[in-house]
Write a protein that holds these residues in place. Sequence first.
Motif, PDB file in Angstrom:
ATOM      1  N   LEU A  51       0.833  -1.207   0.000  1.00 11.87           N
ATOM      2  CA  LEU A  51       0.000   0.000   0.000  1.00 11.87           C
ATOM      3  C   LEU A  51       0.868   1.257   0.000  1.00 11.87           C
ATOM      4  N   PRO A  57      -5.291  -1.618  -4.095  1.00 11.20           N
ATOM      5  CA  PRO A  57      -5.770  -2.670  -3.190  1.00 11.20           C
ATOM      6  C   PRO A  57      -6.252  -3.930  -3.911  1.00 11.20           C
ATOM      7  N   SER A  61      -4.779  -7.580  -3.130  1.00 14.26           N
ATOM      8  CA  SER A  61      -5.619  -8.709  -2.715  1.00 14.26           C
ATOM      9  C   SER A  61      -5.417  -9.911  -3.631  1.00 14.26           C
ATOM     10  N   VAL A  68     -10.286  -7.572  -0.965  1.00 12.21           N
ATOM     11  CA  VAL A  68     -10.007  -6.138  -0.917  1.00 12.21           C
ATOM     12  C   VAL A  68     -10.417  -5.589   0.443  1.00 12.21           C
ATOM     13  N   VAL A  71      -7.666  -6.049   2.871  1.00 12.54           N
ATOM     14  CA  VAL A  71      -6.593  -5.064   2.682  1.00 12.54           C
ATOM     15  C   VAL A  71      -6.954  -3.774   3.422  1.00 12.54           C
ATOM     16  N   PHE A  72      -8.180  -3.313   3.250  1.00 11.36           N
ATOM     17  CA  PHE A  72      -8.608  -2.087   3.917  1.00 11.36           C
ATOM     18  C   PHE A  72      -8.715  -2.279   5.434  1.00 11.36           C
ATOM     19  N   ARG A  75      -5.232  -1.999   6.801  1.00  9.73           N
ATOM     20  CA  ARG A  75      -4.801  -0.603   6.701  1.00  9.73           C
ATOM     21  C   ARG A  75      -5.407   0.213   7.838  1.00  9.73           C
TER      22      ARG A  75
END
Length: 128
Positions: A51, A57, A61, A68, A71-72, A75
């Motif tokens: 990132l 993203p 992924s 996805v 990933v968020f 983060r």
Amino acid sequence: MGWPTNDAVIMPRPVADFVLTPTDKSALQGLLRKGTTPNRLAQRARILLSLAERVPPKAISAQHGTSVASVFRWRARFEELGVDGLVDLPRPGQPRKLSDKKVREILTLTTQRIPAEAPLGHNRCPVL
């Protein structure tokens, strides 16, 4: 004015910048260099480093075999708690009955010690 047709191109919203401090970046890279880092923790560190390199993203992924949303999630957890936020949170349910020390003791006894009453076999062969 009607609904957009299938020919309409819907552009994805640009992802907000994710910037790592030099300290955080070296801490994440240190996790990857350490041979004892659990795989899931190393994967989370790789996600965050990607990132920071502005990899989308969706590509992250696909590269790491995750969603996805995941990933968020990592983060957001990192932005909130830092490197310490990458470890798994305690799961709900009944608390453990055995401590980590007791589990290690039981594993050592069952995998490394041969009881005296064990039958002869490939693990216990008299010297000829």
